[in-house]
Structures are given as structure tokens and as C-alpha cells.
Scaffold this active site. Structure first.
Site, PDB file in Angstrom:
ATOM      1  N   ARG A 333       0.825  -1.216   0.000  1.00 17.88           N
ATOM      2  CA  ARG A 333       0.000   0.000   0.000  1.00 17.88           C
ATOM      3  C   ARG A 333       0.854   1.258   0.000  1.00 17.88           C
ATOM      4  NH1 ARG A 333      -5.339  -0.027   1.760  1.00 17.88           N
ATOM      5  NH2 ARG A 333      -6.214  -2.089   1.670  1.00 17.88           N
ATOM      6  N   ARG A 337      -3.409   6.874   1.237  1.00 16.86           N
ATOM      7  CA  ARG A 337      -3.837   8.140   1.817  1.00 16.86           C
ATOM      8  C   ARG A 337      -2.809   8.827   2.709  1.00 16.86           C
ATOM      9  NH1 ARG A 337      -9.535   5.891   3.643  1.00 16.86           N
ATOM     10  NH2 ARG A 337      -8.071   4.202   3.947  1.00 16.86           N
ATOM     11  N   ARG A 346      -6.513  12.118  -5.469  1.00 13.10           N
ATOM     12  CA  ARG A 346      -7.760  11.505  -5.039  1.00 13.10           C
ATOM     13  C   ARG A 346      -8.838  12.550  -4.760  1.00 13.10           C
ATOM     14  NH1 ARG A 346     -11.729   9.607  -3.164  1.00 13.10           N
ATOM     15  NH2 ARG A 346     -11.985   7.855  -1.747  1.00 13.10           N
ATOM     16  N   ASP A 382      -6.852  -2.575  -6.973  1.00 16.94           N
ATOM     17  CA  ASP A 382      -7.350  -3.163  -5.735  1.00 16.94           C
ATOM     18  C   ASP A 382      -7.663  -4.631  -5.969  1.00 16.94           C
ATOM     19  OD1 ASP A 382      -8.379  -2.064  -2.913  1.00 16.94           O
ATOM     20  OD2 ASP A 382      -9.625  -3.754  -3.536  1.00 16.94           O
ATOM     21  N   TYR A 458     -14.702 -11.701   0.742  1.00 17.55           N
ATOM     22  CA  TYR A 458     -15.435 -10.447   0.505  1.00 17.55           C
ATOM     23  C   TYR A 458     -16.729 -10.706  -0.265  1.00 17.55           C
ATOM     24  CZ  TYR A 458     -11.678  -7.459   2.223  1.00 17.55           C
ATOM     25  OH  TYR A 458     -10.766  -6.827   3.024  1.00 17.55           O
TER      26      TYR A 458
HETATM   27  O1  CP3 Z   1      -0.012  -1.318  -2.471  1.00 17.84           O
HETATM   28  C1  CP3 Z   1      -0.343  -0.374  -3.228  1.00 17.84           C
HETATM   29  O2  CP3 Z   1       0.124   0.780  -3.125  1.00 17.84           O
HETATM   30  C2  CP3 Z   1      -1.269  -0.682  -4.398  1.00 17.84           C
HETATM   31  C3  CP3 Z   1      -2.640  -0.477  -4.184  1.00 17.84           C
HETATM   32  C4  CP3 Z   1      -3.484  -1.406  -3.330  1.00 17.84           C
HETATM   33  C5  CP3 Z   1      -4.716  -0.954  -2.802  1.00 17.84           C
HETATM   34  N1  CP3 Z   1      -5.344  -2.007  -2.242  1.00 17.84           N
HETATM   35  C6  CP3 Z   1      -5.226   0.422  -2.903  1.00 17.84           C
HETATM   36  C7  CP3 Z   1      -6.309   0.858  -2.011  1.00 17.84           C
HETATM   37  C8  CP3 Z   1      -3.357  -2.746  -3.003  1.00 17.84           C
HETATM   38  C9  CP3 Z   1      -2.207  -3.689  -3.268  1.00 17.84           C
HETATM   39  C10 CP3 Z   1      -4.542  -3.125  -2.318  1.00 17.84           C
HETATM   40  C11 CP3 Z   1      -4.797  -4.496  -1.857  1.00 17.84           C
HETATM   41  C12 CP3 Z   1      -5.974  -4.741  -1.035  1.00 17.84           C
HETATM   42  N2  CP3 Z   1      -7.211  -4.192  -1.134  1.00 17.84           N
HETATM   43  C13 CP3 Z   1      -6.029  -5.739  -0.034  1.00 17.84           C
HETATM   44  C14 CP3 Z   1      -4.917  -6.671   0.304  1.00 17.84           C
HETATM   45  C15 CP3 Z   1      -3.870  -6.017   1.109  1.00 17.84           C
HETATM   46  C16 CP3 Z   1      -4.222  -5.872   2.557  1.00 17.84           C
HETATM   47  O3  CP3 Z   1      -4.215  -4.753   3.040  1.00 17.84           O
HETATM   48  O4  CP3 Z   1      -4.489  -6.905   3.171  1.00 17.84           O
HETATM   49  C17 CP3 Z   1      -7.319  -5.710   0.500  1.00 17.84           C
HETATM   50  C18 CP3 Z   1      -7.835  -6.568   1.620  1.00 17.84           C
HETATM   51  C19 CP3 Z   1      -8.058  -4.732  -0.208  1.00 17.84           C
HETATM   52  C20 CP3 Z   1      -9.476  -4.402  -0.053  1.00 17.84           C
HETATM   53  C21 CP3 Z   1      -9.669  -2.992   0.330  1.00 17.84           C
HETATM   54  N3  CP3 Z   1      -9.488  -1.915  -0.529  1.00 17.84           N
HETATM   55  C22 CP3 Z   1     -10.083  -2.493   1.571  1.00 17.84           C
HETATM   56  C23 CP3 Z   1     -10.377  -3.336   2.786  1.00 17.84           C
HETATM   57  C24 CP3 Z   1     -10.145  -1.106   1.458  1.00 17.84           C
HETATM   58  C25 CP3 Z   1     -10.654  -0.135   2.480  1.00 17.84           C
HETATM   59  C26 CP3 Z   1      -9.692   0.072   3.569  1.00 17.84           C
HETATM   60  C27 CP3 Z   1      -8.826   1.256   3.298  1.00 17.84           C
HETATM   61  O5  CP3 Z   1      -7.614   1.151   3.512  1.00 17.84           O
HETATM   62  O6  CP3 Z   1      -9.372   2.290   2.920  1.00 17.84           O
HETATM   63  C28 CP3 Z   1      -9.735  -0.772   0.154  1.00 17.84           C
HETATM   64  C29 CP3 Z   1      -9.607   0.592  -0.415  1.00 17.84           C
HETATM   65  C30 CP3 Z   1      -8.250   0.976  -0.907  1.00 17.84           C
HETATM   66  N4  CP3 Z   1      -7.459   0.179  -1.687  1.00 17.84           N
HETATM   67  C31 CP3 Z   1      -7.610   2.230  -0.722  1.00 17.84           C
HETATM   68  C32 CP3 Z   1      -6.399   2.172  -1.415  1.00 17.84           C
HETATM   69  C33 CP3 Z   1      -5.375   3.263  -1.584  1.00 17.84           C
HETATM   70  C34 CP3 Z   1      -8.160   3.439   0.010  1.00 17.84           C
HETATM   71  C35 CP3 Z   1      -9.135   4.116  -0.872  1.00 17.84           C
HETATM   72  C36 CP3 Z   1      -9.337   5.590  -0.604  1.00 17.84           C
HETATM   73  O7  CP3 Z   1      -8.644   6.428  -1.188  1.00 17.84           O
HETATM   74  O8  CP3 Z   1     -10.246   5.929   0.163  1.00 17.84           O
END
Ligand code: CP3
Length: 650
Positions: A333, A337, A346, A382, A458
Site C-alpha cells: 500500500r 492516503r 484523489r 485493488d 469479501y
Molecule cells: O499497495 C499499493 O500501493 C497498491 C494499491 C493497493 C490498494 N489495495 C489500494 C487501495 C493494493 C495492493 C490493495 C490491496 C488490497 N485491497 C487488499 C490486500 C492487502 C491488505 O491490506 O491486506 C485488500 C484486503 C483490499 C481491499 C480494500 N481496498 C479495503 C479493505 C479497502 C478499504 C480500507 C482502506 O484502507 O481504505 C480498500 C480501499 C483501498 N485500496 C484504498 C487504497 C489506496 C483506500 C481508498 C481511498 O482512497 O479511500
């Protein structure tokens, strides 16, 4: 030996005047060759006609609102008017108006008079912020507004206020003039024009106006602009950047907090890399005065040589268990943010839009790499994007995370899952293509997908879950349906990932974030066969990183699933886990992401412990034990990455 935060002899020009000595010392301290070309001289107006006129109007009750732009200016204004009027009368009169302070500095100046502003504009307080705060908190129509101005007049702000119906008087307090001796400034212009300077640092907007004023005088505007194309430009903050944009020049770096020390330290850290990137891009015909990271074109040499360079990068070598010069690092990640660059992009689009516009997704990906100087990029996307074409509906609602509109809770619902059409995710492949073209060939590009168990969780729960009741419920009650679902997901995922590889992904990561919730027996029966099939279907020669959390008790089974690299969370001891897995696999991990909320010295201490367990063996990639958290301080992240590179350098 890598030396972080060091210019390593780069030539750095600064236009700072008041703190010229200080900035020169800072540049020297960070290993740069400074050129200090003071660009302005302050002239305090001790007998300010405008200030006196303002005071008269104020006391006569003819002013409705007073906007104080700067601390120094506020103090100077009061000093100027107190030469002719009683301070008590001024205070009483100003209290009757709506006092607006632009940020904490005028607030502090007001406090000295025991006055409080009615409206304080939050940072970063560009004129657009001031205007939007004002229009949301007060009406401007027909109001008599006095604007304290410092330095040159902000004509855009004044005319925007007028457009809103205000009657504006500007009260200029300080004026900037060119320095008496403009020879150093001329010499700097010549240096930049002849591409002899590497980096130019701007610490105020006024410096830019004066630079161009002098360039105009000596007929060098065109040459200066041309020279800036091969010079890395550092800007202290948003207001200065805004002025640079106005002159048609994109700043290459802006620190999060507008402080001189931060600007110098951070530009020193990545300056050499930015100079190299910018000049390579320029050679390839990119207009670097207005470029974005994705405009980067690395070399004219064939694709084959690009692939060779990436193949021999530190990151790829570590995946293949080959010896490396230092320990490679990236962060799960890493584009998120916690980073200003992400929040900026964003601000105008939803999360899904950001994923679906390839240029934006590539931009987010590349900006994170530029900022952090990590060894790999991970494509911005994602793990849940794949469920949209499977027909279950996907939503990211504010603050609540992902939501599946039609959760899969029965065998029938499993049958309704649509066949996966890999073209439905073309936007991801497109983002990978753009990113790979612009990314430094010595850095690897990671493509990724969720592993079937985590994605299924999910789809079945409808969102995040604590105990996975429905997921395990389907698994135990209807194992046939479960296996059909896992089969569908594993085939879809393999196809998705092979398309990512085709588009330029050098490595693949499978996120099985929540698989640690399973017992060993359940993993073997319900997950492992599908993981084996999935991994064996991924194009050979592309390393696969298999990551999960809470997987301490499953590591040998995860190894059997067949990936080349195994990701570890922070709960396990890296040395013990690696020994248990066997040294025929590479490992990735495993700092607790929450440690990044402590101090740089604490971070280094804990990181050293992990590095000492991993760095002496080939096949070690540093990462956090899970994704970086949204409130993580960026400075701590930079300190972490520098430390890893520095400490493990052989
Ligand atoms: O790593 C990176 O920089 C690449 C981008 C990336 C995102 N999600 C962007 C994202 C990657 C590799 C993921 C993987 C992801 N997504 C996982 C596996 C990794 C982990 O953390 O276990 C999972 C479970 C998800 C599902 C997901 N997407 C959730 C649970 C959420 C909400 C929680 C949160 O952090 O906001 C997201 C949204 C998400 N995916 C955001 C980002 C940058 C935040 C979105 C925003 O801008 O509001």
C-alpha cells in the site's frame, strides 16, 4: 557507499535572501555545491500612506472586513498606523469588523494586541483556500473589504473578491524590491540557461517574479526557461508551486510541510535520481517544464535491453535467491492516503475512478516510487476490482471500505457468478503499460491480485469480516459449491495475472490477506489445491510473492502452494519462519506497520533487528508485515527506506 540525504556534489542554486546564509550552510551540510543568488530586498514603508488611509476609514466605521495575510505584515501595519492614531482607537474600530486571518502567523500577531480573528483560514492557505473559506462563512456581496498585502499585490485574489461583489481596498505594507546588487542573480540565470546548475530551490513566490524580471532585463527569459528543463526544481510549498505553474514550470519536488530544512533534506535525498530522470526525459524529447512522472521515457534502446536491466535489478535478483548489493525494499500500500501526492490526485475523483483511469493510476504508482525511492512499484489497483466483472456489484463507500452489493451466500449464487472476461480489466493492463514505460528500468513493477480465499471472503460476507461466519459456513455446509467458487476464482485470477504480465508486470503478488483465519486442515482441504493450480497457471519465469497475515501456522503449507517468495506478517520471527520454510524460498517482511508511528530512532532499532535476521542470506526483501496505515507520518517512512538501503549496503 550510499549516503542518504546527500546531494553528492550536485550544484544547488537558491534564491533565498533573508536567510541566504542559513540556506547556504544547509546545502553545504547536505553535500551540495551552493550558489546563493539573493533575489529580493525588503523595504518597510515606515510612513505608509495606504496604511494611514486605511486607519482613517477603519475608525470612521467604513470597513466591514479586514483580511490579514501575513504575521510580519500585520505587525508592520499596526506599527505604521500607530504613528498617527491611538492604538486603543484602532483596536476598538477593528473589533467591529470581521477579522480574517490567513493561517497561524497573523493569529499570533493579533494575539499580541489581545485580538482574535473571527475567521481563520486553514492551511495550506493559498488565495483559493481563503476565498472558499470566506464564501462558506460570510457573504462578500456589497461588503467593504480591506486586504493587508505583503510584498507584491495578489491581483488574482483581489479580483476574485471583487467578482464576489466585495468592494476591495488593498493595503500594501511591505514592498519587495530587487536587491541592490543583481549580479549574483544574473550569474545564476546564466548558469541555469547554460544547464550548468543541477537543482534550483525556490523558497517564496516573489523569488520567481524577480528571477523572471531580471531575466527579461537581460533578454534571457527563453534561455532561462530552456535551462530549467534540465534543472530539478524544488518548491517550498503550494503557494510557491502555484507561481511556478503560472510561469509554465512544474516543480519537481515539494515537501509536505513548507519548511526550508525539509525542502533541502528531501531534495538532497532524491536529487540525483530526479536530475537523471529529468535529463533522460529531456533527451527523449519530453517537455520537462510541464511534465508528469508518466511522461518519462527511459531510453531509446530496445525493449530487450530494458527487460535485461530489470531482470538484473536488485529486486528481481532477490526474488530468484541471487546475491544483491543491498536489501531491496518496497511497502505494501505504498501509494495511499498517508501520502500528500495521493490525496491530491484523489481529491477530485472517487477511489474506483482513480483505479479505472489508467493515466491517473499510473501517476499515483509512479509518484509513490519517486517520493520513497523504493526498489519496486506496485500498480495502483485493488484486489476487489475483479469481482465487478464477476457480477456481484462493487462499491467503495466513504470511510466504510468495500461493499459487495449481491453477496454470494448459496450454491445457486455461486452458479450465477459470471464467466470472467479478462478484457473487462483492460484499464489495469493499460495502467501497467504506462507505468512500465515511465518507471526506472532498475526498478521492478509488481502486478497483483487477491488470492481466491480472500476474494471469496469479501464476495460471501459482502465486505470485511471478523470471523468469516458466512465464508466458512458455505465451505462446511456446501463444500461442492465452495470448490466451484474457488475454481472459478482461481481460473479468473490466473488469466487476469497473465494479462498483467503481458502488459509489463515483472513480478506478481498474491494477497491472501485473511487466510490466516483457517486451521491447517481447512487450508489443506479448501484452499491449497486451488492455490497450487493458480500459481502453476501463472506464466513461468515471473516470480510470485504469496502474502497473507496470521499465517504463522500455515507457512509450510503455503510453501507447498508453489510461489517463489513468501510474505510474512509481523507476528512471526523472521529468522525462525525462514528456517521453517527453508532457504530454498525467498522471504519478504516483516516490520509491524504501527512501528512507523514511533520515532526514527525507534524505527531504526526495530528495523535493524529484522535486517540482521535476513540480510546475510540471498532472497530477502524488506517490507512491512501488512499494508501501511493511512495516518503514517511520511518522514518516518523516508527514514525507514534510507536506513534499509544504508545499513544493508555491501
Ligand atoms: O499497495 C499499493 O500501493 C497498491 C494499491 C493497493 C490498494 N489495495 C489500494 C487501495 C493494493 C495492493 C490493495 C490491496 C488490497 N485491497 C487488499 C490486500 C492487502 C491488505 O491490506 O491486506 C485488500 C484486503 C483490499 C481491499 C480494500 N481496498 C479495503 C479493505 C479497502 C478499504 C480500507 C482502506 O484502507 O481504505 C480498500 C480501499 C483501498 N485500496 C484504498 C487504497 C489506496 C483506500 C481508498 C481511498 O482512497 O479511500
Amino acid at each position: 557507499m550510499k549516503n542518504p540525504n546527500n546531494f553528492n556534489g550536485l550544484k544547488v542554486t537558491s534564491f533565498e535572501s533573508r536567510r541566504a546564509n542559513e540556506i547556504e550552510k544547509l546545502i553545504l551540510y547536505h553535500g551540495g555545491v551552493p550558489r546563493v543568488a539573493p533575489s529580493m530586498r525588503e523595504i518597510p514603508l515606515s510612513e505608509s500612506k495606504e496604511a494611514i488611509k486605511f486607519a482613517k476609514e477603519l475608525i470612521a466605521g467604513n470597513i466591514d472586513m479586514v483580511i490579514l495575510m501575513t504575521g510580519v505584515g500585520t505587525r508592520a501595519l499596526i506599527k505604521a498606523v500607530s504613528t498617527k492614531f491611538e492604538i486603543k482607537d484602532i483596536k476598538n474600530a477593528i473589533k467591529k469588523t470581521t477579522i480574517v486571518a490567513r493561517g497561524p502567523k497573523p493569529v499570533a500577531a493579533l494575539r499580541e494586541l489581545k485580538l482574535k480573528p473571527k475567521i481563520t483560514v486553514p492551511e495550506p492557505n493559498t488565495w483559493r483556500d481563503i476565498l472558499s473559506t470566506l464564501t462558506s462563512e460570510a457573504t462578500l456581496k456589497g461588503k467593504k473589504v480591506a486586504v493587508q498585502e505583503y510584498g507584491i499585490s495578489n491581483t488574482e485574489f483581489i479580483s476574485a473578491l471583487k467578482k464576489k461583489g466585495a468592494k476591495v481596498t488593498s493595503v500594501p505594507i511591505y514592498k519587495w524590491a530587487l536587491p541592490e546588487d543583481i549580479e549574483p542573480l544574473k550569474a545564476a540565470i546564466r548558469g541555469i540557461s547554460d544547464s550548468k546548475e543541477d537543482i534550483a530551490l525556490f523558497t517564496s513566490s516573489q523569488q520567481i517574479y524577480h528571477l523572471f524580471e531580471v531575466a527579461k532585463k537581460i533578454g534571457s527569459v527563453k534561455k532561462l526557461k530552456h535551462g530549467l528543463k534540465s534543472t530539478v526544481i524544488g518548491s517550498i510549498g503550494p503557494t510557491t508551486s502555484e507561481t511556478l505553474y503560472r510561469f509554465g514550470i512544474n516543480p519537481d519536488y515539494e515537501p509536505d510541510s513548507p519548511k526550508m530544512g525539509n525542502l533541502i533534506r528531501e531534495v538532497a535525498r532524491i536529487g540525483a535520481e530526479l536530475v537523471n530522470k529529468k535529463r533522460t526525459a529531456l533527451k527523449n524529447g519530453v517537455d520537462t517544464n510541464q511534465w508528469q512522472p508518466q511522461d518519462m521515457i527511459w531510453s531509446k534502446s530496445s525493449q530487450k535491453s530494458r527487460k535485461e536491466i530489470t531482470h538484473n535489478s536488485v529486486f528481481m535478483k532477490a526474488c530468484r535467491l541471487e546475491k544483491t548489493d543491498y536489501t531491496p525494499v518496497w511497502l505494501m500500500r505504498q501509494a495511499g492516503r498517508y501520502m500528500r501526492e495521493y490525496r491530491e490526485l484523489r481529491a477530485n475523483v472517487s477511489f474506483l475512478e482513480l483505479c479505472k483511469i489508467p493515466e491517473l493510476a499510473a501517476e499515483v504508482t509512479l509518484r509513490a516510487v519517486d517520493r520513497l525511492n523504493v526498489d519496486a512499484a506496485i500498480i495502483f489497483a485493488d484486489i476487489l476490482l475483479i469481482v465487478e466483472p464477476l457480477g456481484v456489484g462493487l462499491e467503495f463507500s466513504k470511510g466504510e471500505g468495500p461493499r459487495i452489493k449481491r453477496p454470494v451466500r448459496s450454491g445457486k449464487a455461486v452458479d450465477r457468478i459470471k464467466d470472467f472476461n479478462p478484457e473487462s480489466l483492460n484499464y489495469v493492463y493499460e495502467a501497467l503499460k504506462i507505468t512500465r514505460r515511465a518507471l526506472d528500468p532498475t526498478k521492478a513493477l509488481i502486478g497483483f491480485a487477491g488470492a481466491p480465499f480472500t476474494v471469496a471472503s469479501y464476495m460471501i460476507e459482502g465486505g470485511g469480516s471478523k470471523n468469516y461466519e458466512n465464508t466458512k459456513g458455505l465451505m462446511y455446509k456446501d463444500p461442492d459449491a465452495w470448490h466451484v467458487m474457488m475454481e472459478k476464482l482461481s481460473l479468473a485470477t490466473a488469466s487476469y495475472l497473465n494479462n498483467q504480465i503481458q502488459a509489463g508486470a515483472d513480478v506478481i503478488q498474491l494477497f491472501d490477506s485473511w487466510v490466516g483465519s483457517l486451521s491447517r486442515d481447512d487450508y489443506k482441504e479448501f484452499v491449497q489445491p486451488h492455490m497450487k493450480e493458480l500459481i502453476s497457471n501463472i506464466k513461468p519465469g515471473t516470480p510470485v510473492i504469496h502474502f497473507g497475515t496470521g499465517t504463522g501456522a500455515l507457512l509450510d503449507l503455503i510453501k507447498e502452494s508453489g510461489s517463489q517468495v513468501i510474505g510474512l506478517d509481523w507476528r512471526v520471527d523472521l529468522a525462525k519462519a525462514w528456517k521453517h520454510i527453508g532457504y530454498d524460498k525467498a522471504v519478504m517482511g516483516n516490520l509491524d506497520p504501527v512501528i512507523l508511528f514511533s520515532t526514527p530512532s525507534e524505527i531504526r532499532k526495530r528495523t535493524k533487528k529484522i535486517l540482521d535476521k535476513g540480510k546475510s542470506r540471498p532472497g530477502f526483501i524488506f517490507n512491512l508485515g501488512h499494508g501501511i496505515l493511512p495516518k503514517t507520518p511520511v518522514d518516518n517512512v523516508l527514514a525507514l527506506i534510507d536506513y534499509i538501503h544504508e545499513y544493508t549496503q555491501k
